[in-house]
Scaffold this active site. Structure first.
Site, PDB file in Angstrom:
ATOM      1  CB  CYS A 113      -0.990  -0.031   1.168  1.00 43.04           C
ATOM      2  SG  CYS A 113      -0.271   0.134   2.813  1.00 43.04           S
ATOM      3  CB  THR A 131       2.851   3.605   4.721  1.00 46.50           C
ATOM      4  OG1 THR A 131       1.681   2.895   5.164  1.00 46.50           O
ATOM      5  CG2 THR A 131       2.560   5.088   4.591  1.00 46.50           C
ATOM      6  CG  HIS A 140      15.511 -13.453  13.841  1.00 50.64           C
ATOM      7  ND1 HIS A 140      16.094 -12.481  14.620  1.00 50.64           N
ATOM      8  CD2 HIS A 140      16.527 -14.254  13.404  1.00 50.64           C
ATOM      9  CE1 HIS A 140      17.404 -12.673  14.657  1.00 50.64           C
ATOM     10  NE2 HIS A 140      17.694 -13.734  13.914  1.00 50.64           N
ATOM     11  CG  HIS A 189      14.843 -17.236  15.782  1.00 53.18           C
ATOM     12  ND1 HIS A 189      14.832 -15.984  16.365  1.00 53.18           N
ATOM     13  CD2 HIS A 189      16.131 -17.556  15.571  1.00 53.18           C
ATOM     14  CE1 HIS A 189      16.083 -15.548  16.469  1.00 53.18           C
ATOM     15  NE2 HIS A 189      16.890 -16.484  16.005  1.00 53.18           N
TER      16      HIS A 189
HETATM   17  C1  RB5 Z   1      -4.144   5.136   0.715  1.00 53.29           C
HETATM   18  O1  RB5 Z   1      -4.202   6.457   0.324  1.00 53.29           O
HETATM   19  C2  RB5 Z   1      -3.162   4.949   1.859  1.00 53.29           C
HETATM   20  O2  RB5 Z   1      -3.758   5.348   3.054  1.00 53.29           O
HETATM   21  C3  RB5 Z   1      -2.708   3.534   1.948  1.00 53.29           C
HETATM   22  O3  RB5 Z   1      -2.128   3.160   0.738  1.00 53.29           O
HETATM   23  C4  RB5 Z   1      -1.697   3.193   3.010  1.00 53.29           C
HETATM   24  O4  RB5 Z   1      -0.619   4.074   3.008  1.00 53.29           O
HETATM   25  C5  RB5 Z   1      -2.209   2.929   4.347  1.00 53.29           C
HETATM   26  O5  RB5 Z   1      -1.494   2.510   5.276  1.00 53.29           O
END
Ligand code: RB5
Length: 147
Positions: free
Chosen positions: A65, A67, A98, A133
């Site tokens: 996604c 992030t 791990h 682990h």
């Molecule tokens: C979408 O705009 C964004 O919120 C998503 O891709 C992500 O970064 C969420 O964690």
């Protein structure tokens, strides 16, 4: 290897980069992600990828996604999933050695193309170390079973 990959609208380009890298290396890729011009809420995609990993014969999953964080949180709500967000290769290696991570997550707005490929390659080269682990991974499974 057979790998499932998926993404929301924050990682369309990254998905294509990683998918093409895997295909170039001769791997089989199941693409559950969306394409340019489409949009999906990351929890929906995370659940879909996580369930695919558990129900099908794939080596691991890749969930992307903006992030990598949101989709990893969603994936980790599914029992049996250990999804790790990695933004550099060392964590990717350790996520496998791990934590026996079965889903690798990255952010399309965080990592560049070449870094993402290095992260993926490092994860794929690594093996679960077992031993102490395994005990710790089993403790995670205990938490899942009791909550
Ligand atoms: C979408 O705009 C964004 O919120 C998503 O891709 C992500 O970064 C969420 O964690």
């Amino acid at each position: 290897m057979k790998v499932v990959i998926g993404n929301d609208h924050g990682a369309i380009h990254l998905k294509e980069i990683l998918k093409n890298h895997l295909l170039d290396k001769g791997h089989e890729v199941i693409d559950l992600g969306i394409k340019e011009g489409e949009s999906v809420d990351y929890p929906i995609k995370g659940k879909e990828i996580a369930e695919y990993v558990l129900k099908h014969d794939v080596a691991f999953g890749i969930a992307l996604c903006g992030t990598g964080i949101g989709i990893s949180i969603a994936c980790n709500k599914i029992k049996g999933i250990r999804a790790a967000v990695c933004s550099e290769p060392f964590s990717a290696k350790k996520a496998k050695e791990h934590n026996n991570a079965n889903i690798l997550c990255m952010g399309g707005r965080v990592v560049g193309d070449e870094l993402a490929i290095m992260i993926l390659d490092e994860y794929m080269k690594a093996s679960f170390a077992g031993g102490r682990h395994q005990r710790r991974v089993d403790l995670i499974s205990d938490i899942e079973a009791k909550n």
